[in-house]
Design a protein around this motif. Structure first.
Motif, short mmCIF file in Angstrom:
data_model
loop_
_atom_site.label_atom_id
_atom_site.label_comp_id
_atom_site.label_asym_id
_atom_site.label_seq_id
_atom_site.Cartn_x
_atom_site.Cartn_y
_atom_site.Cartn_z
N LEU A 1 18.16 36.13 28.17
CA LEU A 1 18.81 36.63 26.95
C LEU A 1 17.84 36.59 25.78
O LEU A 1 17.81 37.52 24.96
CB LEU A 1 20.04 35.78 26.63
N ARG A 2 17.03 35.55 25.71
CA ARG A 2 16.07 35.42 24.61
C ARG A 2 15.04 36.55 24.67
O ARG A 2 14.67 37.13 23.65
CB ARG A 2 15.40 34.05 24.67
N GLU A 3 14.60 36.89 25.86
CA GLU A 3 13.64 37.99 26.02
C GLU A 3 14.25 39.33 25.63
O GLU A 3 13.56 40.20 25.09
CB GLU A 3 13.16 38.04 27.47
N SER A 4 15.54 39.48 25.86
CA SER A 4 16.19 40.77 25.56
C SER A 4 16.31 41.04 24.07
O SER A 4 16.46 42.19 23.66
CB SER A 4 17.57 40.83 26.20
N VAL A 5 16.23 39.99 23.24
CA VAL A 5 16.32 40.20 21.79
C VAL A 5 15.00 39.89 21.09
O VAL A 5 14.91 39.97 19.87
CB VAL A 5 17.43 39.33 21.15
N ALA A 6 13.96 39.58 21.87
CA ALA A 6 12.70 39.13 21.28
C ALA A 6 12.05 40.19 20.40
O ALA A 6 11.37 39.86 19.42
CB ALA A 6 11.72 38.71 22.38
N GLU A 7 12.25 41.46 20.74
CA GLU A 7 11.58 42.51 19.98
C GLU A 7 12.45 43.07 18.87
O GLU A 7 12.08 44.01 18.19
CB GLU A 7 11.17 43.64 20.93
N LYS A 8 13.62 42.49 18.67
CA LYS A 8 14.52 42.96 17.63
C LYS A 8 14.57 41.95 16.48
O LYS A 8 14.25 40.78 16.66
CB LYS A 8 15.95 43.12 18.16
N GLU A 9 14.97 42.42 15.32
CA GLU A 9 15.30 41.49 14.25
C GLU A 9 16.67 40.91 14.56
O GLU A 9 17.62 41.65 14.78
CB GLU A 9 15.33 42.19 12.89
N PHE A 10 16.79 39.61 14.56
CA PHE A 10 18.06 38.98 14.92
C PHE A 10 18.93 38.82 13.68
O PHE A 10 18.52 38.28 12.68
CB PHE A 10 17.83 37.62 15.57
N LEU A 11 20.18 39.34 13.78
CA LEU A 11 21.14 39.27 12.70
C LEU A 11 20.60 39.85 11.40
O LEU A 11 21.02 39.49 10.31
CB LEU A 11 21.60 37.81 12.46
N GLY A 12 19.62 40.76 11.51
CA GLY A 12 19.13 41.47 10.34
C GLY A 12 18.15 40.72 9.49
O GLY A 12 17.69 41.23 8.48
N ASN A 13 17.78 39.49 9.86
CA ASN A 13 16.87 38.76 8.97
C ASN A 13 15.65 38.17 9.68
O ASN A 13 14.89 37.42 9.08
CB ASN A 13 17.62 37.63 8.24
#
Length: 372
Positions: free
Chosen positions: A131-143
């Motif tokens: 799960l952590r890898e799936s969001v690693a390239e995104k900004e999390f919660l916009g900040n």
């Protein structure tokens, strides 16, 4: 952001013997609601205990809340037989009991919530890493902040529940975590006039809730979140509003549209300075209100030391009105003694809003508000 709707109990029993007992019940439960809104649930429960003999309504409410918050044998009813939903809610409700009874500080209660969700729903280390890898390239919660294990679990729960016909929102409604879990939604477009412009907004009306955040749980539904703003749309708890009423058009629509405008226009206050967002959104309400008691109700929750950004923002509005000279018209936090009319409220709020806008446009950003 999630916004507590006004406390307006409509189910006072007809068996009450006098208007005085009805007023006593309303005042007691309203004060409890104010304490809960400030995240002082345990203090509110103690207040109810000391006033529980004032009426059958208050006593019944007190005992119902005690049962819900009982640390050993809590009582609440589920609205579904879905096992995933019931498991999730059981864990969050245990978290609520811990923070409301103050058996754990919020940070420790959140750690325990993470541990129990991992154990009951199968979130081992390998799954969390995926799960952590799936969001690693995104900004999390916009900040851009690093997601916690609980953040990752909540993101995954939203996907799992969607497959079973439910909508789920995790995260924090300051100062606590708290799930919003519901079944249906519909989208409606609105044109909204704000103090300095008009904008188009999409409103998602949400129906059939199974969980409505920490404040609803803590007050048996007497205080609750009416909705919140995200960059894509405004999200509205359908059962909390009459769509034709001023409360919806002003308290919700203008308030949340102001948030959406501020997210895009002043991103420097969108991250971690919710009290500034609430200050500006509440001023937007006051600019357009025609309710002579709107200001009084707003200031009832004013508290500079509260964990709730809504309460801190209300206190700053009180200070702003007093600085403007409005206090010469009467007691801002009680029954008006003088001539502070709705137009006075509108005009002073517009002046305070313009001052805030000018500060932000001048590049002062959130540091201007560090003295709050």
């Amino acid at each position: 952001m999630p916004y507590p709707t006004p406390f307006l109990p409509t189910n006072l029993p007809k068996s009450m013997t006098s208007m005085k007992s009805m007023r006593d019940s309303y005042d007691i439960l309203s004060e409890f609601g104010n304490l809960a809104t400030r995240a002082q649930v345990k203090k509110g429960l103690e207040f109810l205990h000391s006033h529980r003999k004032q009426s059958r309504r208050v006593e019944a409410f007190y005992h119902s809340l005690k049962r819900r918050l009982d640390p050993d044998k809590p009582f609440y009813r589920f609205k579904t037989k879905n096992s995933l939903v019931r498991t999730i809610l059981n864990e969050y409700f245990a978290y609520f009991r811990a923070v409301f009874n103050e058996t754990l500080v919020p940070e420790k209660a959140e750690e325990r919530l993470t541990t129990t969700l991992r154990a009951s729903l199968g979130y081992g280390e390998r799954k969390l890493n995926r799960l952590r890898e799936s969001v690693a390239e995104k900004e999390f919660l916009g900040n851009g902040r690093e997601p916690t294990s609980l953040d990752l679990i909540e993101l995954d729960l939203a996907d799992r529940l969607r497959l079973e016909g439910f909508h789920f929102l995790g995260g924090v409604t300051l100062p606590y975590r708290g799930p919003y879990l519901y079944e249906r939604q519909e989208r409606v477009e609105f044109q909204v006039e704000l103090p300095l412009l008009e904008m188009s907004v999409a409103v998602i009306f949400m129906h059939d809730f199974h969980a409505l955040g920490w404040l609803d749980f803590a007050t048996l539904g007497l205080r609750r979140t009416g909705g919140w703003s995200k960059t894509d749309a405004l999200y509205c708890v359908n059962s909390a509003w009459d769509r034709e009423s001023e409360k919806f058009l002003v308290n919700f629509l203008k308030h949340e549209a102001q948030h959406q405008y501020d997210y895009s226009r002043f991103p420097q206050i969108a991250d971690g300075r919710q009290e500034i967002l609430e200050y500006r959104a509440k001023l937007a309400e006051l600019v357009f209100t025609s309710d002579p008691r709107h200001l009084e109700r707003l200031l009832a929750s004013a508290d500079p030391k509260s964990l709730s950004p809504h309460c801190r923002a209300a206190f700053q509005i009180q200070k702003g009105f007093e600085k403007s000279g409005a206090s010469r018209f009467g007691d801002l936090r009680g029954t008006p003694k003088g001539a502070l009319k709705v137009k006075d409220v509108n005009d002073i709020a517009r002046e305070l809003y313009a001052e805030s806008n000018q500060e932000l446009l001048g590049g002062n950003g959130p540091e201007k508000y560090d003295g709050w």
